[in-house]
Design an enzyme around this catalytic site. Structure first.
Site, short mmCIF file in Angstrom:
data_model
loop_
_atom_site.label_atom_id
_atom_site.label_comp_id
_atom_site.label_asym_id
_atom_site.label_seq_id
_atom_site.Cartn_x
_atom_site.Cartn_y
_atom_site.Cartn_z
N TYR A 77 11.51 -34.21 -71.12
CA TYR A 77 11.17 -33.64 -72.43
C TYR A 77 9.95 -34.37 -72.95
CZ TYR A 77 11.18 -32.68 -77.39
OH TYR A 77 10.79 -32.30 -78.65
N GLU A 129 5.48 -28.89 -77.96
CA GLU A 129 6.63 -29.37 -77.19
C GLU A 129 6.69 -28.74 -75.80
OE1 GLU A 129 10.86 -29.66 -79.06
OE2 GLU A 129 10.89 -27.93 -77.73
#
Ligand code: GDP
Ligand code: MN
Length: 378
Positions: free
Chosen positions: A101, A189
Site C-alpha cells: 500500500y 493512493e
C-alpha cells in the site's frame, strides 16, 4: 472531487508512475474488443467511486475475449456499496508476487503531508489501521521542504523491500508525492502497488481526490467529473453557489459563512443533536439563496427541524429576514424553524420574523438548544 481508477491511472502514468494501462468499456462487446486487442489474460474492473470492488465481485480475470465479455456483463450494472457500475476497465492482467500500500494525504493535526505505506497491500487500509496499526509506516513531509529521498528509503526499509528494489520504490514514492502536489490532490493512493513475478514495480490500482477549491486551475481534470457518481443535492447546491455537504443527522442547518456553519454544527452537537448537513449560503442571504437552501435541506427526509443561523456583518439582518419570509412563500416547509439572528439590523430582522410567526433569538447557544429540543419533540 473523486476520480475513477482509469482516470487517476492516466494521470499517474503522465507523471511517470508505471501503470498497466488498459481501456474503458461500457458494454460486454466493447470489453471483448479491448481484450482481443490486448491479447492474453486481462483483468476486468468495475469503475465506481468506492473501494472494496475486489470483494464485491467487481474485479475479474479473463483469459479470452469471450471471457472478458462475460466478466463485463456480470460486472456492469452491479451495485457496489450503493454505486451502480456503468463502466469497466479492461487491462492486461498482472502477475502479482507481492502487494504493498502506498498513499499520500494531508495530516491535518500535524499540518503536514503524510506518506503512508504498508506491506499489507491489496486489503482495505482502514482495516489494517484498525487491526494492526503497527503495520502502517508513515513519513511526514513539510510542504515547504518537500519529500527527501531518505524518507522514502526509510519507508522501503521499514517495509522490508529487498535492496535491489528500493530505488524503484523511492522513485514511485517521489512521483506519487509530486503528483499529489502538482495536481492539487488531497489524496493520491496506490493499493496495491505490486512487485510482479518478473520483479517490476507496477501500480495496479489508482485512487485520487482533487481539492474542489483548486479545480479552477485544473480545467482538464474538472472535465473528468462523473456526474453519475455525485450526490445530486450537492451538485444542485454548487450550481447556486451554495456549499452543501449532506450528513446523517436530523437538524437541517442554514448558515451564512463557512466558519459559522462549522460552529453551528458544533453547537448542535454540544446540545446533543446531530446536524443533517453543512450549508453555507455564501455572502448574501437573499430570498433566492434562502429559498434554494430551504429546498436543499428539506429534500432530506431525515430533517426534523431547521436551524437558521445568521450573523449580519455586511449582510443586513432585516434583508435576511425579508429573504426568509419571501422564501417561505415559495417553498413549503413543514418542519419547525428556529432562527438565530444577530449583528447589523438584527432587531428589525427579528421583528419581521416574529410578524410571520417565527421566533428568532440573538443567542446562538439558546437557538441551538431550541433546535435540538424541537427536533427531538418532532
Ligand atoms: P479494490 O478492491 O476496489 O481496491 O480494487 P483493486 O484494483 O485494488 O483490486 C482488488 C484486488 O484484485 C487486488 O488487490 C488484486 O489482488 C486483484 N487484482 C487486481 N488486478 C489484478 C491483476 O491484474 N492480476 C491479478 N492476479 N490480480 C489482480
Ligand atoms: Mn485497491
Amino acid at each position: 472531487m473523486n476520480l475513477h481508477e482509469y482516470q487517476a491511472s492516466e494521470i499517474f502514468a503522465a507523471h511517470g508512475i508505471p501503470t498497466n494501462g488498459g481501456r474503458v468499456a461500457e458494454s460486454p462487446e466493447e470489453a471483448s474488443v479491448i481484450a482481443a486487442e490486448l491479447g492474453g489474460t486481462v483483468v476486468v474492473k468495475a469503475q465506481v467511486h468506492t473501494g472494496g470492488r475486489g470483494k464485491a465481485g467487481g474485479v475479474k480475470l479473463a483469459r479470452s475475449a469471450e471471457e472478458a465479455a462475460n466478466a463485463a456483463s456480470q460486472i456492469l450494472g452491479l451495485d457496489i456499496r450503493g454505486h451502480t457500475v456503468h463502466k469497466v476497465l479492461v487491462a492486461p492482467a498482472a502477475d502479482i508476487a507481492q502487494e504493498f500500500y502506498l498513499g499520500v494525504t494531508l495530516d491535518r493535526a500535524r499540518r503536514q503531508n503524510v506518506i503512508m505505506s504498508s506491506a499489507e497491500g491489496g486489503v482495505d487500509i482502514e482495516e489494517v489501521a484498525a487491526n494492526t496499526p503497527e503495520k502502517i509506516h508513515r513519513a511526514l513531509v513539510d510542504p515547504e521542504l518537500g519529500l527527501h529521498a531518505w524518507q522514502a528509503r526509510e519507508l522501503a526499509f521499514a517495509l522490508g523491500i529487498p535492496t535491489e528494489k528500493v530505488a524503484g520504490f523511492v522513485d514511485i514514492t517521489q512521483r506519487l508525492y509530486e503528483t499529489y502536489g502538482s495536481e492539487d490532490a488531497t489524496l493520491t493512493e496506490i493499493n496495491p502497488l505490486i512487485l510482479t513475478g518478473a520483479g517490476e514495480w507496477l501500480a495496479l490500482d489508482a485512487k485520487m481526490t482533487i481539492d474542489d477549491n483548486a479545480l479552477f486551475r485544473h480545467k482538464d481534470t474538472e472535465a473528468k467529473r462523473d456526474l453519475a457518481e455525485e450526490n445530486a443535492t450537492e451538485l444542485d447546491a454548487r450550481a447556486s453557489g451554495i456549499s452543501f455537504v449532506k450528513l446523517d443527522g436530523d437538524i437541517g442547518c442554514i448558515v451564512n459563512g463557512a466558519g459559522l456553519a462549522m460552529a453551528t454544527m458544533d453547537a448542535v452537537k454540544l446540545h446533543g443533536g446531530e446536524p443533517a448537513n453543512f450549508l453555507d449560503v455564501g455572502g448574501g442571504a437573499n430570498a433566492d439563496q434562502v429559498a434554494k437552501a430551504f429546498s436543499l435541506v428539506t429534500a432530506d427526509p431525515n430533517v426534523k427541524a431547521i436551524f437558521i443561523n445568521i450573523f449580519g456583518g455586511i449582510t443586513r439582518g432585516d434583508v435576511v429576514a425579508q429573504g426568509v419570509s419571501e422564501a417561505l412563500q415559495r417553498v413549503a416547509v413543514s418542519v419547525p424553524i428556529v432562527v438565530r439572528l444577530s449583528g447589523t439590523n438584527a432587531e428589525e430582522g427579528r421583528e419581521l420574523l416574529s410578524s410571520i410567526g417565527l421566533t428568532a433569538t440573538e443567542s446562538m447557544d439558546e437557538a441551538a438548544a431550541q433546535a435540538v429540543r424541537v427536533a427531538n419533540a418532532a
